[in-house]
Structures are given as structure tokens and as C-alpha cells.
Write a protein that holds these residues in place. Structure first.
Motif, PDB file in Angstrom:
ATOM      1  N   VAL A  79       0.841  -1.200   0.000  1.00  0.00           N
ATOM      2  CA  VAL A  79       0.000   0.000   0.000  1.00  0.00           C
ATOM      3  C   VAL A  79       0.877   1.250   0.000  1.00  0.00           C
ATOM      4  CG1 VAL A  79      -1.784   1.285   1.249  1.00  0.00           C
ATOM      5  CG2 VAL A  79      -1.905  -1.212   1.133  1.00  0.00           C
ATOM      6  N   TRP A  80       1.937   1.253   0.810  1.00  0.00           N
ATOM      7  CA  TRP A  80       2.835   2.407   0.856  1.00  0.00           C
ATOM      8  C   TRP A  80       3.488   2.624  -0.506  1.00  0.00           C
ATOM      9  CZ3 TRP A  80       3.512   6.840   2.692  1.00  0.00           C
ATOM     10  CH2 TRP A  80       4.734   7.506   2.614  1.00  0.00           C
ATOM     11  N   ASP A  81       3.919   1.542  -1.151  1.00  0.00           N
ATOM     12  CA  ASP A  81       4.503   1.678  -2.490  1.00  0.00           C
ATOM     13  C   ASP A  81       3.486   2.279  -3.465  1.00  0.00           C
ATOM     14  OD1 ASP A  81       7.042   0.741  -1.875  1.00  0.00           O
ATOM     15  OD2 ASP A  81       6.592  -1.325  -2.476  1.00  0.00           O
ATOM     16  N   ALA A  82       2.236   1.874  -3.352  1.00  0.00           N
ATOM     17  CA  ALA A  82       1.188   2.414  -4.223  1.00  0.00           C
ATOM     18  C   ALA A  82       0.989   3.905  -3.974  1.00  0.00           C
ATOM     19  CB  ALA A  82      -0.122   1.647  -3.999  1.00  0.00           C
ATOM     20  N   VAL A  83       1.010   4.316  -2.707  1.00  0.00           N
ATOM     21  CA  VAL A  83       0.888   5.740  -2.380  1.00  0.00           C
ATOM     22  C   VAL A  83       2.073   6.505  -2.971  1.00  0.00           C
ATOM     23  CG1 VAL A  83       0.912   7.441  -0.503  1.00  0.00           C
ATOM     24  CG2 VAL A  83      -0.499   5.392  -0.301  1.00  0.00           C
ATOM     25  N   CYS A  84       3.267   5.977  -2.787  1.00  0.00           N
ATOM     26  CA  CYS A  84       4.467   6.638  -3.314  1.00  0.00           C
ATOM     27  C   CYS A  84       4.399   6.780  -4.824  1.00  0.00           C
ATOM     28  CB  CYS A  84       5.720   5.854  -2.916  1.00  0.00           C
ATOM     29  SG  CYS A  84       6.112   5.930  -1.160  1.00  0.00           S
ATOM     30  N   ASP A  85       3.952   5.729  -5.511  1.00  0.00           N
ATOM     31  CA  ASP A  85       3.839   5.785  -6.972  1.00  0.00           C
ATOM     32  C   ASP A  85       2.796   6.815  -7.394  1.00  0.00           C
ATOM     33  OD1 ASP A  85       5.736   3.785  -7.193  1.00  0.00           O
ATOM     34  OD2 ASP A  85       4.260   2.185  -7.509  1.00  0.00           O
ATOM     35  N   GLU A  86       1.638   6.768  -6.770  1.00  0.00           N
ATOM     36  CA  GLU A  86       0.536   7.657  -7.157  1.00  0.00           C
ATOM     37  C   GLU A  86       0.865   9.125  -6.885  1.00  0.00           C
ATOM     38  OE1 GLU A  86      -2.935   8.071  -9.127  1.00  0.00           O
ATOM     39  OE2 GLU A  86      -2.099   6.104  -8.620  1.00  0.00           O
ATOM     40  N   MET A  87       1.584   9.390  -5.795  1.00  0.00           N
ATOM     41  CA  MET A  87       1.920  10.759  -5.414  1.00  0.00           C
ATOM     42  C   MET A  87       3.268  11.203  -5.985  1.00  0.00           C
ATOM     43  SD  MET A  87      -0.679  11.807  -3.630  1.00  0.00           S
ATOM     44  CE  MET A  87      -0.072  13.254  -2.790  1.00  0.00           C
ATOM     45  N   ASP A  88       3.933  10.305  -6.728  1.00  0.00           N
ATOM     46  CA  ASP A  88       5.223  10.589  -7.346  1.00  0.00           C
ATOM     47  C   ASP A  88       6.255  11.046  -6.311  1.00  0.00           C
ATOM     48  OD1 ASP A  88       6.935  10.620  -9.552  1.00  0.00           O
ATOM     49  OD2 ASP A  88       6.557  12.729  -9.949  1.00  0.00           O
ATOM     50  N   LEU A  89       6.346  10.279  -5.230  1.00  0.00           N
ATOM     51  CA  LEU A  89       7.293  10.593  -4.160  1.00  0.00           C
ATOM     52  C   LEU A  89       8.669  10.034  -4.500  1.00  0.00           C
ATOM     53  CD1 LEU A  89       5.004   9.841  -1.085  1.00  0.00           C
ATOM     54  CD2 LEU A  89       5.452  12.051  -2.178  1.00  0.00           C
ATOM     55  N   ASP A  90       9.697  10.671  -3.992  1.00  0.00           N
ATOM     56  CA  ASP A  90      11.063  10.251  -4.294  1.00  0.00           C
ATOM     57  C   ASP A  90      11.445   8.974  -3.526  1.00  0.00           C
ATOM     58  OD1 ASP A  90      11.650  11.010  -1.678  1.00  0.00           O
ATOM     59  OD2 ASP A  90      12.637  12.859  -2.261  1.00  0.00           O
ATOM     60  N   GLU A  91      12.580   8.406  -3.908  1.00  0.00           N
ATOM     61  CA  GLU A  91      13.033   7.147  -3.307  1.00  0.00           C
ATOM     62  C   GLU A  91      13.348   7.291  -1.815  1.00  0.00           C
ATOM     63  OE1 GLU A  91      13.171   3.887  -4.650  1.00  0.00           O
ATOM     64  OE2 GLU A  91      11.862   4.974  -6.024  1.00  0.00           O
ATOM     65  N   ALA A  92      13.864   8.434  -1.405  1.00  0.00           N
ATOM     66  CA  ALA A  92      14.160   8.632   0.019  1.00  0.00           C
ATOM     67  C   ALA A  92      12.878   8.536   0.841  1.00  0.00           C
ATOM     68  CB  ALA A  92      14.838   9.981   0.236  1.00  0.00           C
ATOM     69  N   THR A  93      11.800   9.082   0.327  1.00  0.00           N
ATOM     70  CA  THR A  93      10.520   9.007   1.033  1.00  0.00           C
ATOM     71  C   THR A  93       9.980   7.587   0.997  1.00  0.00           C
ATOM     72  OG1 THR A  93      10.066  11.303   0.473  1.00  0.00           O
ATOM     73  CG2 THR A  93       8.193   9.959   1.142  1.00  0.00           C
ATOM     74  N   ARG A  94      10.111   6.921  -0.131  1.00  0.00           N
ATOM     75  CA  ARG A  94       9.638   5.535  -0.257  1.00  0.00           C
ATOM     76  C   ARG A  94      10.260   4.632   0.804  1.00  0.00           C
ATOM     77  NH1 ARG A  94       7.351   2.698  -4.435  1.00  0.00           N
ATOM     78  NH2 ARG A  94       7.674   4.454  -5.832  1.00  0.00           N
ATOM     79  N   TRP A  95      11.512   4.863   1.126  1.00  0.00           N
ATOM     80  CA  TRP A  95      12.222   3.989   2.069  1.00  0.00           C
ATOM     81  C   TRP A  95      12.301   4.590   3.474  1.00  0.00           C
ATOM     82  CZ3 TRP A  95      12.666  -0.798   0.700  1.00  0.00           C
ATOM     83  CH2 TRP A  95      12.647  -1.103  -0.655  1.00  0.00           C
ATOM     84  N   ARG A  96      11.563   5.636   3.721  1.00  0.00           N
ATOM     85  CA  ARG A  96      11.573   6.331   5.012  1.00  0.00           C
ATOM     86  C   ARG A  96      11.341   5.377   6.192  1.00  0.00           C
ATOM     87  NH1 ARG A  96       8.376  11.636   5.102  1.00  0.00           N
ATOM     88  NH2 ARG A  96      10.435  12.490   4.936  1.00  0.00           N
ATOM     89  N   HIS A  97      10.495   4.390   6.029  1.00  0.00           N
ATOM     90  CA  HIS A  97      10.180   3.478   7.128  1.00  0.00           C
ATOM     91  C   HIS A  97      11.390   2.649   7.563  1.00  0.00           C
ATOM     92  CE1 HIS A  97       9.708   0.982   3.576  1.00  0.00           C
ATOM     93  NE2 HIS A  97       9.870  -0.069   4.357  1.00  0.00           N
ATOM     94  N   ARG A  98      12.429   2.597   6.744  1.00  0.00           N
ATOM     95  CA  ARG A  98      13.644   1.846   7.082  1.00  0.00           C
ATOM     96  C   ARG A  98      14.617   2.651   7.948  1.00  0.00           C
ATOM     97  NH1 ARG A  98      14.146  -3.590   5.520  1.00  0.00           N
ATOM     98  NH2 ARG A  98      12.774  -3.902   3.755  1.00  0.00           N
ATOM     99  N   ILE A  99      14.357   3.950   8.071  1.00  0.00           N
ATOM    100  CA  ILE A  99      15.229   4.821   8.862  1.00  0.00           C
ATOM    101  C   ILE A  99      14.764   4.795  10.318  1.00  0.00           C
ATOM    102  CG2 ILE A  99      16.019   7.211   9.167  1.00  0.00           C
ATOM    103  CD1 ILE A  99      15.351   7.611   6.165  1.00  0.00           C
ATOM    104  N   ASP A 100      15.700   4.846  11.227  1.00  0.00           N
ATOM    105  CA  ASP A 100      15.367   4.892  12.653  1.00  0.00           C
ATOM    106  C   ASP A 100      14.386   6.036  12.899  1.00  0.00           C
ATOM    107  OD1 ASP A 100      15.611   5.897  15.457  1.00  0.00           O
ATOM    108  OD2 ASP A 100      17.028   4.238  15.615  1.00  0.00           O
ATOM    109  N   PRO A 101      13.298   5.783  13.639  1.00  0.00           N
ATOM    110  CA  PRO A 101      12.287   6.829  13.873  1.00  0.00           C
ATOM    111  C   PRO A 101      12.846   8.125  14.464  1.00  0.00           C
ATOM    112  CG  PRO A 101      11.468   4.706  14.616  1.00  0.00           C
ATOM    113  CD  PRO A 101      12.919   4.522  14.227  1.00  0.00           C
TER     114      PRO A 101
END
Length: 80
Positions: A49-71
Motif C-alpha cells: 500500500v505504501w509503495d502504491a501511495v508513493c507511486d501515485e503521489m510521485d514521491l522520491d526514493e528517500a521518502t519511499r524507504w523512510r520506514h527503514r530509517i530509525d524513527p
């Protein structure tokens, strides 16, 4: 990605109010023409679902992988 991580990155990326609106209103073709909320309720994996949001909103790769960064390190980072 857990459901809690999905909601955390949505809020960090879009803000609390707008993020909820995106999740409830934006129709995502790659999850069967459902909104993020509908897709999650139907059992679609939060990561998909997050990937779909990123694709639809044309978000960059850093945002796509944001969940992998320490909170603690994510705070204050905005979508590009």
C-alpha cells in the motif's frame, strides 16, 4: 512494514490531517482501485500500500524507504 509503520510514515510525509485524507480519499490503481484504508482493511500488505501511495503521489526514493530509517532520525524529514 507493519501497519503502525505505515501510519507513521504517512503522518511524517504528509502531516496528520492531510495524511489521513490521502489514505482515505486517494484511489490507488495498483491495489485494485481502492484507497489505502480500504486496501489495508482488505488485507493488502502495508508495504504494498505504501509503495502504491508513493507511486501515485510521485514521491522520491528517500521518502519511499523512510520506514527503514530509525524513527528518531526520521523526525523533521519531509517529502521531496
Amino acid at each position: 512494514m507493519k501497519h503502525s509503520e505505515f501510519w507513521q510514515v504517512v503522518e511524517e510525509t504528509f502531516g496528520a490531517g492531510y495524511g489521513r485524507s490521502v489514505a482515505e480519499d486517494l484511489v490507488l490503481a495498483s491495489v485494485g482501485g481502492r484507497t489505502a484504508v480500504q486496501a489495508l482493511a482488505d488485507g493488502v500488505a502495508p508495504r504494498h500500500v505504501w509503495d502504491a501511495v508513493c507511486d501515485e503521489m510521485d514521491l522520491d526514493e528517500a521518502t519511499r524507504w523512510r520506514h527503514r530509517i530509525d524513527p528518531k532520525e526520521r523526525r523533521g524529514r519531509k517529502a521531496r
